[in-house]
Motif scaffolding. Structure first.
Motif, PDB file in Angstrom:
ATOM      1  N   PHE B 113       0.795  -1.156  -0.029  1.00 39.86           N
ATOM      2  CA  PHE B 113       0.087  -0.079   0.065  1.00 39.86           C
ATOM      3  C   PHE B 113       1.002   1.278  -0.035  1.00 39.86           C
ATOM      4  O   PHE B 113       0.382   2.314  -0.033  1.00 39.86           O
ATOM      5  CB  PHE B 113      -0.815   0.101   1.204  1.00 39.86           C
ATOM      6  CG  PHE B 113      -2.160  -1.043   1.335  1.00 39.86           C
ATOM      7  CD1 PHE B 113      -2.747  -1.080  -0.118  1.00 39.86           C
ATOM      8  CD2 PHE B 113      -2.061  -1.867   2.390  1.00 39.86           C
ATOM      9  CE1 PHE B 113      -3.657  -2.090  -0.197  1.00 39.86           C
ATOM     10  CE2 PHE B 113      -3.137  -2.923   2.147  1.00 39.86           C
ATOM     11  CZ  PHE B 113      -3.968  -2.998   1.052  1.00 39.86           C
ATOM     12  N   THR B 114       2.143   1.029   0.035  1.00 39.99           N
ATOM     13  CA  THR B 114       3.008   2.261   0.056  1.00 39.99           C
ATOM     14  C   THR B 114       3.375   2.287  -1.612  1.00 39.99           C
ATOM     15  O   THR B 114       3.758   1.285  -2.358  1.00 39.99           O
ATOM     16  CB  THR B 114       4.373   1.927   0.779  1.00 39.99           C
ATOM     17  OG1 THR B 114       4.004   1.316   2.061  1.00 39.99           O
ATOM     18  CG2 THR B 114       5.374   3.102   0.764  1.00 39.99           C
ATOM     19  N   SER B 115       3.850   3.470  -1.820  1.00 38.03           N
ATOM     20  CA  SER B 115       4.226   3.603  -3.183  1.00 38.03           C
ATOM     21  C   SER B 115       5.540   2.888  -3.660  1.00 38.03           C
ATOM     22  O   SER B 115       6.364   2.831  -2.748  1.00 38.03           O
ATOM     23  CB  SER B 115       4.479   5.391  -3.451  1.00 38.03           C
ATOM     24  OG  SER B 115       5.072   5.683  -4.425  1.00 38.03           O
ATOM     25  N   PHE B 116       5.226   2.349  -4.890  1.00 39.34           N
ATOM     26  CA  PHE B 116       6.298   1.691  -5.493  1.00 39.34           C
ATOM     27  C   PHE B 116       7.651   2.226  -5.524  1.00 39.34           C
ATOM     28  O   PHE B 116       8.659   1.864  -5.254  1.00 39.34           O
ATOM     29  CB  PHE B 116       6.064   1.105  -6.881  1.00 39.34           C
ATOM     30  CG  PHE B 116       6.654   0.621  -7.771  1.00 39.34           C
ATOM     31  CD1 PHE B 116       6.691  -0.961  -7.719  1.00 39.34           C
ATOM     32  CD2 PHE B 116       7.623   0.998  -8.591  1.00 39.34           C
ATOM     33  CE1 PHE B 116       7.383  -1.922  -8.480  1.00 39.34           C
ATOM     34  CE2 PHE B 116       8.369   0.245  -9.567  1.00 39.34           C
ATOM     35  CZ  PHE B 116       8.288  -1.109  -9.406  1.00 39.34           C
ATOM     36  N   LEU B 117       7.420   3.453  -5.848  1.00 41.45           N
ATOM     37  CA  LEU B 117       8.812   4.271  -5.789  1.00 41.45           C
ATOM     38  C   LEU B 117       9.238   4.566  -4.498  1.00 41.45           C
ATOM     39  O   LEU B 117      10.551   4.503  -4.357  1.00 41.45           O
ATOM     40  CB  LEU B 117       8.452   5.645  -6.447  1.00 41.45           C
ATOM     41  CG  LEU B 117       8.276   5.858  -8.051  1.00 41.45           C
ATOM     42  CD1 LEU B 117       7.730   7.112  -8.493  1.00 41.45           C
ATOM     43  CD2 LEU B 117       9.683   5.362  -8.812  1.00 41.45           C
ATOM     44  N   LEU B 118       8.483   4.752  -3.773  1.00 35.60           N
ATOM     45  CA  LEU B 118       9.344   5.169  -2.120  1.00 35.60           C
ATOM     46  C   LEU B 118       9.666   3.699  -1.401  1.00 35.60           C
ATOM     47  O   LEU B 118      10.651   3.820  -1.044  1.00 35.60           O
ATOM     48  CB  LEU B 118       8.117   5.597  -1.216  1.00 35.60           C
ATOM     49  CG  LEU B 118       7.617   7.152  -1.485  1.00 35.60           C
ATOM     50  CD1 LEU B 118       6.153   7.311  -0.803  1.00 35.60           C
ATOM     51  CD2 LEU B 118       8.736   8.029  -1.273  1.00 35.60           C
ATOM     52  N   ARG B 119       9.055   2.693  -1.960  1.00 34.40           N
ATOM     53  CA  ARG B 119       9.700   1.354  -1.414  1.00 34.40           C
ATOM     54  C   ARG B 119      11.144   1.276  -2.143  1.00 34.40           C
ATOM     55  O   ARG B 119      11.974   0.705  -1.204  1.00 34.40           O
ATOM     56  CB  ARG B 119       8.747   0.332  -1.933  1.00 34.40           C
ATOM     57  CG  ARG B 119       7.788  -0.118  -0.861  1.00 34.40           C
ATOM     58  CD  ARG B 119       6.914  -1.160  -1.185  1.00 34.40           C
ATOM     59  NE  ARG B 119       5.615  -0.888  -2.063  1.00 34.40           N
ATOM     60  CZ  ARG B 119       5.514  -1.478  -3.281  1.00 34.40           C
ATOM     61  NH1 ARG B 119       6.280  -2.393  -3.683  1.00 34.40           N
ATOM     62  NH2 ARG B 119       4.838  -1.063  -4.116  1.00 34.40           N
ATOM     63  N   THR B 120      11.283   1.595  -3.204  1.00 39.57           N
ATOM     64  CA  THR B 120      12.427   1.258  -4.073  1.00 39.57           C
ATOM     65  C   THR B 120      13.432   2.351  -3.391  1.00 39.57           C
ATOM     66  O   THR B 120      14.648   1.933  -3.177  1.00 39.57           O
ATOM     67  CB  THR B 120      12.230   1.553  -5.443  1.00 39.57           C
ATOM     68  OG1 THR B 120      11.094   0.603  -5.722  1.00 39.57           O
ATOM     69  CG2 THR B 120      13.629   0.912  -6.263  1.00 39.57           C
ATOM     70  N   LEU B 121      13.125   3.732  -3.376  1.00 40.16           N
ATOM     71  CA  LEU B 121      13.953   4.534  -2.479  1.00 40.16           C
ATOM     72  C   LEU B 121      14.404   4.149  -1.216  1.00 40.16           C
ATOM     73  O   LEU B 121      15.666   4.447  -0.994  1.00 40.16           O
ATOM     74  CB  LEU B 121      13.288   5.833  -2.660  1.00 40.16           C
ATOM     75  CG  LEU B 121      13.116   6.683  -3.977  1.00 40.16           C
ATOM     76  CD1 LEU B 121      12.085   7.677  -4.018  1.00 40.16           C
ATOM     77  CD2 LEU B 121      14.476   6.841  -4.806  1.00 40.16           C
ATOM     78  N   SER B 122      13.529   3.385  -0.672  1.00 36.16           N
ATOM     79  CA  SER B 122      13.927   2.835   0.714  1.00 36.16           C
ATOM     80  C   SER B 122      15.108   1.995   0.619  1.00 36.16           C
ATOM     81  O   SER B 122      16.086   1.988   1.387  1.00 36.16           O
ATOM     82  CB  SER B 122      12.808   2.086   1.505  1.00 36.16           C
ATOM     83  OG  SER B 122      11.895   3.184   2.106  1.00 36.16           O
ATOM     84  N   TRP B 123      14.809   0.920  -0.408  1.00 26.04           N
ATOM     85  CA  TRP B 123      16.090   0.055  -0.710  1.00 26.04           C
ATOM     86  C   TRP B 123      17.481   0.907  -0.991  1.00 26.04           C
ATOM     87  O   TRP B 123      18.261   0.344  -0.570  1.00 26.04           O
ATOM     88  CB  TRP B 123      15.673  -0.889  -1.539  1.00 26.04           C
ATOM     89  CG  TRP B 123      14.770  -1.978  -1.012  1.00 26.04           C
ATOM     90  CD1 TRP B 123      13.478  -2.049  -1.567  1.00 26.04           C
ATOM     91  CD2 TRP B 123      15.175  -2.894  -0.067  1.00 26.04           C
ATOM     92  NE1 TRP B 123      13.057  -3.052  -0.691  1.00 26.04           N
ATOM     93  CE2 TRP B 123      13.946  -3.646   0.106  1.00 26.04           C
ATOM     94  CE3 TRP B 123      16.204  -3.285   0.777  1.00 26.04           C
ATOM     95  CZ2 TRP B 123      13.805  -4.701   1.042  1.00 26.04           C
ATOM     96  CZ3 TRP B 123      16.153  -4.200   1.644  1.00 26.04           C
ATOM     97  CH2 TRP B 123      14.735  -5.018   1.709  1.00 26.04           C
ATOM     98  N   LYS B 124      17.051   2.127  -1.644  1.00 26.77           N
ATOM     99  CA  LYS B 124      18.573   2.965  -1.803  1.00 26.77           C
ATOM    100  C   LYS B 124      19.042   3.232  -0.481  1.00 26.77           C
ATOM    101  O   LYS B 124      20.287   3.207  -0.306  1.00 26.77           O
ATOM    102  CB  LYS B 124      17.833   4.018  -2.695  1.00 26.77           C
ATOM    103  CG  LYS B 124      18.951   4.635  -3.536  1.00 26.77           C
ATOM    104  CD  LYS B 124      18.662   5.698  -4.578  1.00 26.77           C
ATOM    105  CE  LYS B 124      19.619   6.292  -5.134  1.00 26.77           C
ATOM    106  NZ  LYS B 124      19.283   7.330  -6.387  1.00 26.77           N
ATOM    107  N   ILE B 125      18.179   3.861   0.698  1.00 26.01           N
ATOM    108  CA  ILE B 125      18.722   3.948   1.905  1.00 26.01           C
ATOM    109  C   ILE B 125      19.368   2.808   2.500  1.00 26.01           C
ATOM    110  O   ILE B 125      20.478   2.951   3.045  1.00 26.01           O
ATOM    111  CB  ILE B 125      17.613   4.656   2.794  1.00 26.01           C
ATOM    112  CG1 ILE B 125      17.134   6.032   2.284  1.00 26.01           C
ATOM    113  CG2 ILE B 125      18.284   4.667   4.057  1.00 26.01           C
ATOM    114  CD1 ILE B 125      15.982   6.496   2.902  1.00 26.01           C
TER     115      ILE B 125
END
Lengths: 302, 288
Positions: B113-125
């Motif tokens: 339910f979280t944005s696809f982009l935000l999840r991927t950016l979290s992996w970047k962190i």
């Protein structure tokens, strides 16, 4: 319900060391693994939420600095962010309403009527879900580009790209998901209730609103929720159909090249909490209305 | 009203018409239009004309074959990873979930339910060179300082696998959940040991789930370009990145359209071969 398949079999006494090893897998390793997997799935979301409280003071939000509520107190305090969120909400609401109506009509026809061409229809509904999003976006963009050469369309119908073309795209990819959700929920629909209503003198219209609609409502809501969440999160199809209009995912993408403002994490967190809240709420309501037929039959088996 | 009773299929066609027309105009026709655009020649300045330039296909294939094979490889690797991660998860929820079944399923779906982009950016962190995952390992001297995950194929494949994990887990769960317990009991009564029961009963019956799950994962994975863009580097670009750049950066519509058409055709051929191999007819879900 509790004693399902393998667990029941495993509960029988057995002695060899191999079987003891297998029991250890069942008792410890598998549950521990599941715990780790769920934690792994949740990790990025937890990071997103945690970093919404980060104090970046102008620097990129990639490393933790210190706790701050600044972004939460001013969640739209970034140029363009408010517009992007508004556009996203508008597209999501409109595309959900339209796709749900179109999809529910198809779902009703599929489950309750006989007609020829069912195979072709199933294929047409399945294909958009089996097409990579990028192909959906590209093919719509080619339609919009080519439409400028068509004299039978009023100028500016599809091109330049705008809010309208985003909406067209979102309705398109949502229809199939609505149909599939509705169809799954309508399987085993109690037709005899409708027949009873008709026998008691209700006409088709009354029967629909008094009997059919209340029965399919949970399915309709589930489908609408799915459509809404697909729409509000879509980046790939939108990037090909948006032109100058910006949605929240497009804003995130644009911002990540410069460094993501904390406000994006705040909005992301709000969307996440709202979606989870809606799902929990609708589950509670659905459970209260009537016992889940699957659960009920499960109890009977056990 | 009674007219509808005498013509039941007429009602069906009236219900179907709006949605089906919509899909014909905005899904099926655009696919044909995409093919036509691939045969255009021209430039954004001079305008385009349909010239039937089929030569664009061998040209595009020759120029971007590397990206195509890379996409298929990343997509395939990510699908295998999701299967290896998702199967035990689905198995546990289906057979051992008990009354926590729906809670566990919810926990599997909720992150999405979280944005696809935000999840991927979290992996970047998380994957960052001195971030949450690598920082402590490097400080402890377990990894060399130059070791990195970001901008590597591993990060791209891991990102794709993460993003599509529910697409694999849920169909597997549905298939496993349906297995009648008495089949496993029968196998036990016939002296099958645990491994044999799994190998000869559970796994074959889970096959429709494996089929559905791997398609639902592989198809979007091959076309994905977000993970390659955010977690990869120029050497891990996929075909989606090329298509996106052709359309949105350099306005080379014909090449972009040709590559999209190749991608779609490759996927359809792949799916048909796979369907024949696995021998499942549940592809369209049209069992009603």
């Amino acid at each position: 319900m509790a004693a399902t398949g393998e667990a029941m079999v495993r509960a029988r006494p057995s002695g060899t060391s191999w079987q003891r090893g297998r029991r250890a897998v069942g008792r410890w390793i598998l549950p521990a693994y599941t715990f780790l997997a769920v934690a792994f799935l949740a990790l990025p979301v937890l990071i997103m939420i945690a970093f919404s409280f980060n104090d970046t003071t102008g620097r990129s939000n990639l490393n933790w600095r210190s706790f701050s509520l600044d972004a939460w107190l001013d969640p739209l305090g970034q140029p363009g962010l408010a517009e992007a969120v508004t556009t996203s909400l508008a597209v999501a609401v409109l595309s959900t309403i339209i796709a749900t109506i179109l999809g529910v009509l198809i779902g009703l026809a599929l489950v309750r009527h006989r007609f020829s061409g069912r195979g072709a229809l199933n294929l047409l509904i399945f294909l958009p879900m089996a097409t990579p999003e990028i192909v959906l976006g590209v093919s719509l963009l080619t339609l919009f580009l080519a439409s400028t050469q068509w004299t039978f369309l009023p100028e500016g119908t599809f091109f330049p790209l705008s809010f309208r073309t985003i909406l067209i795209a979102h309705i398109m990819f949502n229809i199939s998901y609505v149909v599939v959700t509705i169809r799954a929920r309508l399987q085993g629909f109690p037709r005899h209730l409708e027949e009873a209503a008709m026998d008691l003198g209700a006409n088709e219209w009354t029967t629909f609103w008094r009997i059919t609609f209340p029965l399919i409502l949970p399915g309709v809501l589930a489908a609408a929720l799915l459509a809404f969440s697909l729409s509000i999160d879509d980046y790939v199809v939108t990037v090909f159909t948006s032109g100058p209009a910006t949605t929240f995912p497009l804003f995130i993408y644009g911002a990540q090249q410069r460094g993501i403002p904390v406000q994006i994490n705040v909005i992301g967190t709000i969307i996440f909490v709202a979606a989870v809240g809606f799902v929990l709420l609708s589950t509670v309501i659905a459970n209260r209305q009537r016992p889940d037929p699957v659960e009920a039959s499960g109890e009977a088996d056990a | 009203m009674s007219w509808f009773r005498r013509h039941p299929s007429a009602t069906a066609y009236i219900l179907l018409a709006p949605g089906i027309l919509y899909l014909l105009v905005f899904y099926l026709y655009p696919t044909a239009q995409m093919f036509l655009v691939s045969l255009w020649t021209g430039s954004p300045e001079t305008g385009y004309a349909l010239t039937g330039n089929f030569g664009i296909y061998p040209e595009a294939l020759a120029q971007y074959s590397e990206h195509l094979t890379r996409s298929i490889f990343y997509g395939g690797a990510a699908t295998i990873v999701t299967f290896l991660v998702g199967f035990p998860l689905a198995y546990f929820i289906a057979f051992r979930g008990g009354r926590y079944k729906s809670v566990l399923l919810f926990l599997v779906i909720a992150p999405f339910f979280t944005s696809f982009l935000l999840r991927t950016l979290s992996w970047k962190i998380i994957f960052a060179d001195n971030g949450l995952a690598l920082g402590p390992l490097k400080d402890a001297g377990l990894l060399p300082d130059t070791f990195r995950l970001l901008a590597t194929p591993t990060a791209v494949i891991a990102g794709i696998a993460y993003n599509f994990l529910p697409f694999m887990t849920l169909p597997l769960y549905v298939a496993l959940e349906k297995i009648p317990p008495n089949l496993l009991e029968a196998a036990q009564d016939l002296y099958a040991d645990g491994w044999q029961r799994f190998r000869r009963v559970t796994l074959p019956l889970a096959l429709p789930g494996v089929f559905a799950g791997s398609l639902l994962t592989f198809i979007p994975a091959v076309g994905d370009f977000i993970n390659a863009e955010l977690l990869g580097d120029p050497r891990s670009q996929m075909i989606g990145n090329v298509i996106q750049a052709r359309f949105l950066r350099v306005s080379d519509y014909p090449t972009g359209a040709a590559l999209s058409f190749i991608l779609m055709a490759a996927i359809i051929i792949g799916v048909l071969l796979y369907a024949r191999l696995v021998g499942t007819e549940e592809l369209t879900g049209g069992t009603t």
